[in-house]
Scaffold this motif. Sequence first.
Motif, PDB file in Angstrom:
ATOM      1  N   LEU A 304      52.035  72.566  22.331  1.00 47.91           N
ATOM      2  CA  LEU A 304      53.062  73.610  22.272  1.00 47.91           C
ATOM      3  C   LEU A 304      54.182  73.264  21.288  1.00 47.91           C
ATOM      4  CD1 LEU A 304      52.811  76.192  23.898  1.00 47.91           C
ATOM      5  CD2 LEU A 304      54.462  75.287  25.539  1.00 47.91           C
ATOM      6  N   ASP A 305      54.341  71.988  20.976  1.00 47.94           N
ATOM      7  CA  ASP A 305      55.374  71.592  20.008  1.00 47.94           C
ATOM      8  C   ASP A 305      55.138  72.204  18.638  1.00 47.94           C
ATOM      9  OD1 ASP A 305      56.490  70.009  21.941  1.00 47.94           O
ATOM     10  OD2 ASP A 305      55.490  68.172  21.288  1.00 47.94           O
ATOM     11  N   ARG A 306      53.888  72.547  18.347  1.00 44.59           N
ATOM     12  CA  ARG A 306      53.569  73.049  17.014  1.00 44.59           C
ATOM     13  C   ARG A 306      53.867  74.542  16.858  1.00 44.59           C
ATOM     14  NH1 ARG A 306      47.549  70.434  16.004  1.00 44.59           N
ATOM     15  NH2 ARG A 306      48.070  68.238  16.445  1.00 44.59           N
ATOM     16  N   VAL A 307      54.153  75.243  17.943  1.00 37.74           N
ATOM     17  CA  VAL A 307      54.389  76.685  17.874  1.00 37.74           C
ATOM     18  C   VAL A 307      55.679  76.956  17.104  1.00 37.74           C
ATOM     19  CG1 VAL A 307      54.876  78.769  19.221  1.00 37.74           C
ATOM     20  CG2 VAL A 307      53.146  77.127  20.018  1.00 37.74           C
ATOM     21  N   PRO A 308      55.632  77.727  16.008  1.00 39.11           N
ATOM     22  CA  PRO A 308      56.856  78.040  15.258  1.00 39.11           C
ATOM     23  C   PRO A 308      57.792  78.909  16.096  1.00 39.11           C
ATOM     24  CG  PRO A 308      54.883  78.477  13.947  1.00 39.11           C
ATOM     25  CD  PRO A 308      54.431  78.269  15.351  1.00 39.11           C
ATOM     26  N   LEU A 309      59.039  78.492  16.200  1.00 40.69           N
ATOM     27  CA  LEU A 309      60.012  79.162  17.072  1.00 40.69           C
ATOM     28  C   LEU A 309      61.150  79.778  16.262  1.00 40.69           C
ATOM     29  CD1 LEU A 309      60.388  76.481  19.909  1.00 40.69           C
ATOM     30  CD2 LEU A 309      58.837  78.445  19.854  1.00 40.69           C
ATOM     31  N   ARG A 310      61.619  80.922  16.729  1.00 41.24           N
ATOM     32  CA  ARG A 310      62.865  81.481  16.204  1.00 41.24           C
ATOM     33  C   ARG A 310      64.065  80.924  16.949  1.00 41.24           C
ATOM     34  NH1 ARG A 310      60.279  86.593  16.669  1.00 41.24           N
ATOM     35  NH2 ARG A 310      61.790  87.251  18.221  1.00 41.24           N
ATOM     36  N   ASP A 311      63.810  80.406  18.160  1.00 40.11           N
ATOM     37  CA  ASP A 311      64.881  79.881  19.011  1.00 40.11           C
ATOM     38  C   ASP A 311      64.457  78.500  19.498  1.00 40.11           C
ATOM     39  OD1 ASP A 311      66.706  79.238  20.965  1.00 40.11           O
ATOM     40  OD2 ASP A 311      66.532  81.121  22.070  1.00 40.11           O
ATOM     41  N   SER A 312      65.085  77.461  18.977  1.00 37.47           N
ATOM     42  CA  SER A 312      64.680  76.090  19.291  1.00 37.47           C
ATOM     43  C   SER A 312      65.025  75.685  20.709  1.00 37.47           C
ATOM     44  CB  SER A 312      65.337  75.115  18.311  1.00 37.47           C
ATOM     45  OG  SER A 312      66.754  75.181  18.427  1.00 37.47           O
ATOM     46  N   THR A 313      65.804  76.509  21.427  1.00 40.22           N
ATOM     47  CA  THR A 313      66.192  76.146  22.796  1.00 40.22           C
ATOM     48  C   THR A 313      65.179  76.608  23.834  1.00 40.22           C
ATOM     49  OG1 THR A 313      67.453  78.180  23.224  1.00 40.22           O
ATOM     50  CG2 THR A 313      68.599  76.379  22.094  1.00 40.22           C
ATOM     51  N   LEU A 314      64.128  77.293  23.419  1.00 41.91           N
ATOM     52  CA  LEU A 314      63.168  77.824  24.387  1.00 41.91           C
ATOM     53  C   LEU A 314      62.466  76.697  25.127  1.00 41.91           C
ATOM     54  CD1 LEU A 314      61.414  80.743  22.443  1.00 41.91           C
ATOM     55  CD2 LEU A 314      63.244  80.903  24.134  1.00 41.91           C
ATOM     56  N   ALA A 315      62.365  76.858  26.447  1.00 42.27           N
ATOM     57  CA  ALA A 315      61.611  75.925  27.279  1.00 42.27           C
ATOM     58  C   ALA A 315      60.122  76.254  27.176  1.00 42.27           C
ATOM     59  CB  ALA A 315      62.082  76.037  28.727  1.00 42.27           C
ATOM     60  N   PRO A 316      59.247  75.324  27.553  1.00 41.05           N
ATOM     61  CA  PRO A 316      57.801  75.604  27.446  1.00 41.05           C
ATOM     62  C   PRO A 316      57.383  76.833  28.248  1.00 41.05           C
ATOM     63  CG  PRO A 316      58.210  73.595  28.725  1.00 41.05           C
ATOM     64  CD  PRO A 316      59.496  73.954  28.050  1.00 41.05           C
TER      65      PRO A 316
END
Length: 755
Positions: A304-316
């Motif tokens: 899941l660390d590899r998923v590109p995020l718009r919000d870095s604070t999202l929990a798994p």
Amino acid sequence: MLDTVSVATADPDREQPWADLGLKADEYARIREILGRRPTSSELAMYSVMWSEHCSYKSSKVHLKQFSEIPQETAAGKMLAGIGENAGVLDIGQGYAVTFKVESHNHPSYVEPYQGAATGVGGIVRDILAMGARPVAVMDPLRFGPLDAPDTHRVLPGIVAGVGGYGNCLGLPNIGGEAVFDETYLGNPLVNALCVGVLRHEDLHLAKASGVGNQVILYGAKTGGDGIGGVSVLASETFSEDGPAKRPSVQVGDPFMEKLLIECTLEIFAAGLVSGIQDLGGAGLSCATSELASAGDGGMHVDLDRVPLRDSTLAPEEILMSESQERMMAVVEPDDVAAFLAICAKWDVDAVVIGEVTDSGRLQIDWHGERVVDVPPRSVAHDGPTYHRPFARPDWQDALQADAAEALARPATGAELEETLLRLVASPNLCDKSWITDQYDRYVQGNTVLAQPSDSGMIRVDEDTNLGVSVATDCNGRFAKLDPYAGAQLALAEAYRNVATGGATPLAVSDCLNFGSPEDPSVMWQFAEACRGLKDACLELGVPVTGGNVSLYNQTGETAILPTPVVAVLGVIDDVTKRTPSAWAAEGLAVVLLGETREELSGSEWAHVVHGHLGGLPPRVDLAGEKALAELLRAAGPGAGLLASAHDLSDGGLAQALVECSLRHMVGAAVEVDDDPFVALFSESTGRVLVTVDPDDVEALLDLAEQHGVAAAVLGATGGDSVIVSAAEAPEPLFATPLLEIRSRWMATIPAAMA
């Protein structure tokens, strides 16, 4: 590796917010039984969205399974993929296939009308894309509360703008749909979206993760906090008087990213780089990973660390539940990954390898060095709860059916009949809908053959042979309230007939079944009866159900919507240049009514508009008659070239058909009806079509009608600038209403309300 799963095993008694996530006590207990421990928070999030009503069909699948009894290969055509896939796929000949599906985005569209409707279009387009098809057209069956209600003024403009804005930006023509108004939809509008796609047989792709070692690639938009738990939670909640019981953020759409995603994906397909693919819609990553794994070799590992995020604070948990739009997941052989990523880079589409197919039989997901998910994927995607909810015919149904509209006061004089016609054509359900449809691009791509206000939409598939497909969506919720079994059949019959009026051969059905709370036995009875009615009608007409959608909990407080089983029918036509228009364009044509008119006024627009009445039995269903009528329309239309126009009779009866056909090109008509003009004009008997032919071809049409066992009566002729109606053997017309007067009333209603 630190193992959150091991922690969950060692800490079995920790309290978890399963109820807040929409799970029932027995469902939470079942999850613990499956895992042999309490779930981790990430697993709990996955099960909660995947076992929601929207994703698991837990209240409806016991009734839906009867659609599998319908043969998938009929005299009309062969199904290449059906129920259980992202969308049904049909062989239409010449090496072509089409895929189509209709789904709901009702509750999100109430919360945030523009984005709810826009992302409804985006989601159904990706379902079609995931089958390997190029999306070519969309449609939008819509339902709203009363036109003059303040909340309708809030939701209607936003919903229409969302449908048009997203579809227009994608360059997809909107070729049909409906806009219906009824007080039961107040606070719970229905936004159903349909998409049609075209592919070659060899381009068909399925949603499965097969091939141990194959790479799992997430591509498209970055994952954000929008839509966390979105439709999967909203679709399992009724609305209270004060608004939704839960307000997760509605997904935010980006149609320009979706357009890039479409073109990127089609190039990837053309390069042969995909062994399995799935769009990310409801339940997001939870759905895509579990469904791909369970439909393939049964194992998948994801980082899941590899998923590109718009919000870095999202929990798994939030990443797994996010329903951010414009995302796809592909399974790719290792040797093809570089080429896959290169195509994505060409289209400026983010793409990341986030995992691989394994032979573990487990879906295993890691986050920051910890294993946060370790589950059997089928238990998430397919083995959710199955409810045999109690259902019973409501105690008010007999009284409702006994209160027939035939007893209501009706117009008698010519002046009263004329005023009734003018009142009906200005009513919200029968008035001009161009305020809505003019916001849609109906002709982009240049292959639209028929679109609103025609009976059906038609798209050219092959520019060399003129092969085409036609689609119509229909449902009369009042008929379904009076008799849900017959109501579903009437919805199918009308869509089937509308496809046939253009000259196409009906092939298959997709449905969007919109009902109230499944916890109400009366609603579940309506749902069960509608499913049974649809199945029986499909068997008789020889058209399979390719897939669809169920939307439950459509009610505000204790008020459920009218049962609204929207039915879409797709048909094929060998040569679109031979299609039959819906309205006449010339003077001097003979006007002929096909089919029988009976005194059937219960549930009609006349009863609804003039008397505010709903009661009695809906019009009689005659499926054999519908089949014969459709065969006649094809034989007389594309077959013999006799028909100048063909328009079905449904809401508003003959009067409305005369108005719509006359106003299309501002060419009037003079007709003579039988000795009960009111019934002739306003009955809503089904299995009827108003056609025009050259006077020299009348006998040939009547002979064809007799051969097909279809009643036919010459009513009059086209011409002039009025609608003129006479009674048999009467010396003077009952009324002669100028088209300009009709048009002014017909066109004014929605613009005046929206002003």
